[in-house]
Design an enzyme around this catalytic site. Structure first.
Site, short mmCIF file in Angstrom:
data_model
loop_
_atom_site.label_atom_id
_atom_site.label_comp_id
_atom_site.label_asym_id
_atom_site.label_seq_id
_atom_site.Cartn_x
_atom_site.Cartn_y
_atom_site.Cartn_z
CG ASN A 12 48.90 43.89 35.74
OD1 ASN A 12 48.88 45.13 35.07
ND2 ASN A 12 48.52 42.82 35.61
CE LYS A 14 44.75 42.76 36.51
NZ LYS A 14 43.77 41.77 36.52
CG HIS A 100 48.20 38.85 33.42
ND1 HIS A 100 46.75 38.70 33.26
CD2 HIS A 100 48.52 39.36 34.71
CE1 HIS A 100 46.29 39.14 34.25
NE2 HIS A 100 47.15 39.58 35.51
CD GLU A 102 43.67 40.51 32.89
OE1 GLU A 102 44.13 41.54 33.00
OE2 GLU A 102 42.97 40.45 34.39
CD GLU A 172 48.88 37.09 38.52
OE1 GLU A 172 48.95 37.92 39.43
OE2 GLU A 172 48.84 37.22 37.30
N GLY A 178 40.93 38.82 40.01
CA GLY A 178 39.76 39.77 39.68
C GLY A 178 38.33 39.27 40.18
C1 PEP Z 1 46.72 40.19 38.35
O1 PEP Z 1 46.01 40.48 37.33
O2 PEP Z 1 47.73 39.88 38.27
C2 PEP Z 1 46.03 40.02 39.53
C3 PEP Z 1 46.47 39.40 40.57
O3 PEP Z 1 44.71 40.71 39.62
P1 PEP Z 1 43.70 40.95 41.04
O4 PEP Z 1 44.81 41.30 42.19
O5 PEP Z 1 42.68 41.92 40.93
O6 PEP Z 1 43.19 39.47 41.42
#
Ligand code: PEP
Length: 260
Positions: A12, A14, A100, A102, A172, A178
């Site tokens: 992803n 982003k 997600h 976010e 997640e 992040g």
């Molecule tokens: C994500 O946003 O799906 C994710 C897993 O981000 P990161 O690997 O940067 O934690």
């Protein structure tokens, strides 16, 4: 079209990259994938402006699946700035991330909207990659299982088993996205088994084949332990997906861990 392998590593991107960097990253991934056909499906979710280019590049190799990061729940209409599923389908996008954290946190997306997005994607033959996971407070208070069960029931409860069978689910934990914090292999294994059981409650035996990916600061240094979980079928990768070598290392690790 659905992902051919049950082990999946998805990137992803982003709101990162510009035309030049997206182009170079896609070239590296497509070239590697063409040279290393394997049992891991590689999924790439670039920003909207680069989806057309990504589909074109992936088409020549046929082994990289291009996903969008979001879509609208309505088919079309007066929704300035939004992107509809038929548009994505018309350019050859095969999958889409939904739910997600976010999107939930910054755009107020909740499971009722997410449920509608999933329906729209399934209607048009795109594979939803449904994200769920608890935040830090929910983890620390011990409520994380109920929170994730509630998300799953609200977003997926209106689907019939044959629809659930078409999903990819990503666990997640929000506290790990992040942040550099990551779930331990034990925490990931426990939650993946829990999610599998929830999916089986909703859909019966077909849910055993639904890929459940781990996401949250996954990188080559911590991926082996996490991917070893019985019900962990790969990863959804954010930051580490922006560097071709790092992302490809994660694909290699998933392939090695899941080979046996
Ligand atoms: C994500 O946003 O799906 C994710 C897993 O981000 P990161 O690997 O940067 O934690």
């Amino acid at each position: 079209m659905e992902m051919s392998a049950r082990t999946i590593v998805a990137g992803n991107w982003k709101m990162h990259t510009e035309a030049g960097t997206a182009n170079a990253l896609l070239d590296a991934l497509v070239a590697w994938s063409a040279a290393n056909p394997g049992h891991v499906s590689m999924v790439v979710a670039p920003p909207f402006p680069f989806l057309g280019m990504a589909v074109e590049k992936a088409g020549s190799a046929g082994s990289v699946i291009i996903a969008a990061q979001n879509c609208h729940q309505e088919e079309q209409g007066a929704f300035t700035g939004e992107v509809g599923v038929p548009m994505l389908r018309s350019i050859g996008v095969q999958a889409c991330i939904v739910g997600h954290s976010e999107r939930r946190q910054y755009y107020g997306e909740h499971d009722a909207i997410i449920a509608r997005k999933i329906k729209m994607l399934l209607k048009h033959g795109l594979q939803p990659i449904y994200c769920c996971g608890e935040n830090r407070e929910e983890r620390e208070s011990g409520r994380f299982r109920e929170v994730v069960a509630d998300q799953i029931r609200k977003a997926l409860g209106g689907l019939v088993p044959a629809e659930i069978a078409k999903l990819v689910v990503a666990y997640e934990p929000v506290w790990a996205i992040g942040t550099g914090l990551t779930a331990t292999p034990e925490q990931a294994a426990e939650m993946h088994a829990f999610i599998r059981a929830e999916l089986c409650q909703l859909a019966g035996g077909v849910a055993k084949e639904v890929p459940v990916l781990y996401g949250g600061s996954c990188k080559p240094e911590n991926a082996t332990g996490i991917f070893r979980g019985d019900e962990v079928n790969g990863g959804l990768i954010g930051g580490a997906a922006l560097v071709a070598d790092t992302f490809l290392e994660l694909v290699r690790i998933a392939g090695a861990v899941k080979q046996h």
